[in-house]
Design an enzyme around this catalytic site. Sequence first.
Site: not given
Length: 425
Positions: A119, A411
């Site tokens: 991500c 994150c």
Amino acid sequence: MAKLYRIVGTVPALTRSFSCSALKLSGEVDRLQAAVIVSAVRTPIASFRGSLSLLPATKLGSVAIQAAVQRAQIKPEMVQEVYMGNVLQAGIGQAPARQAAIGAGLPISTICTTVNKVCASGMKTIMLAAQSLVLGAQECIVAGGMESMSNVPYYLAKGRAGFGYGHQSVEDGIIKDGLWDVYNQIHMGVCAEDTAHKYGITRLDQDEYAKRSYRLAAQASEDGTLAKEIVAVSIPQKKGKPDTVVKYDEEYLKADFERFGSLKPAFKKEEEGGTVTAANASSLNDGAAACVLMTPKAARAAGVRPLARIVGFADSEVAPIDFPTAPAGAMSKLLKQCGLKKEDISLWEINEAFAVVVLANIKLMELNPSLVNVHGGAVALGHPIGMSGARIVGHLVHSLEKGQLGLASICNGGGGASAVLIEKL
């Protein structure tokens, strides 16, 4: 021990000291260039199997890159290098970043690299571009991210070895390569549940935060705030029919607040304390984002006005199951490196992989919630995983006022996080 370097460049507000790691290249480097952002754009974010599902990630990337170059008002041949984040690459074809760059009309000589940091991929491309500019290796770079989760294939894991007798199964590429914690063999949503338990974040807390995200995203869409960063996508139709033009995000329109409380937890049974639902987590989506970064000298020579400068960036790692709280480590590290306090930051963007991610990091950092994700986030807008890191940096570029500092963090699976600090010029 950290060294202080002064950014070189005569563009106003660019001469500010910041802290970074000491560099050794046949001797100590005492003076570094600056990296500035001169444009930042994104496509609309479409729902899973929605309005952008006919286009592969590379095409979405091409649209974003082309628009970023056009809005920077530079010639395509000025771009020396391209970094594009892309996580779910199965079936896309060789060198996704290269495809996106050539599709955007950049020269064949443009250097291209695809980045996969799950991500955080889109944000990491901006960091890599900034490093190259700061070191003087390049003068103009496009960085961004792209994902078409609608087009990710299923895998036949035993297909190459050959099937024996009996039923066989397929694996979902989205889960296998995007959403699965390989260390604990659990879905990342289970990690989110673990974080909720550790930090006492309730189902109600998450639902209320998700509603806030949807309301803010709807308001930002309706008042034109998000339009500043969006470029329309034209989708060719069958012969004789006009192109379909997608101009707006579509995920936030699906919110039904009356159903929030009745949804079952997605990763842990309710009787076992499950709190994460489809409503308070991000969805599967398609989209792309890109920005053009330059050195101040190159921007000045091209007659381009910088929008923001990269003040600093940092990464952090924690245990894989604790990935939702990794942004706190990256943000704290970055503030320390730059000699700043959290009170110096005007706006924060923390990617909403799950509502609990933002709530946990607000708690750990003791942040003012009213300064975090002020126009909504991935819970409402969607989370094309290779794109999101670039999106939130670009959103800060358009949301900050002159002289303000903004910090974005995201994150990533495996326990990591990245963070980028910018100043609006």
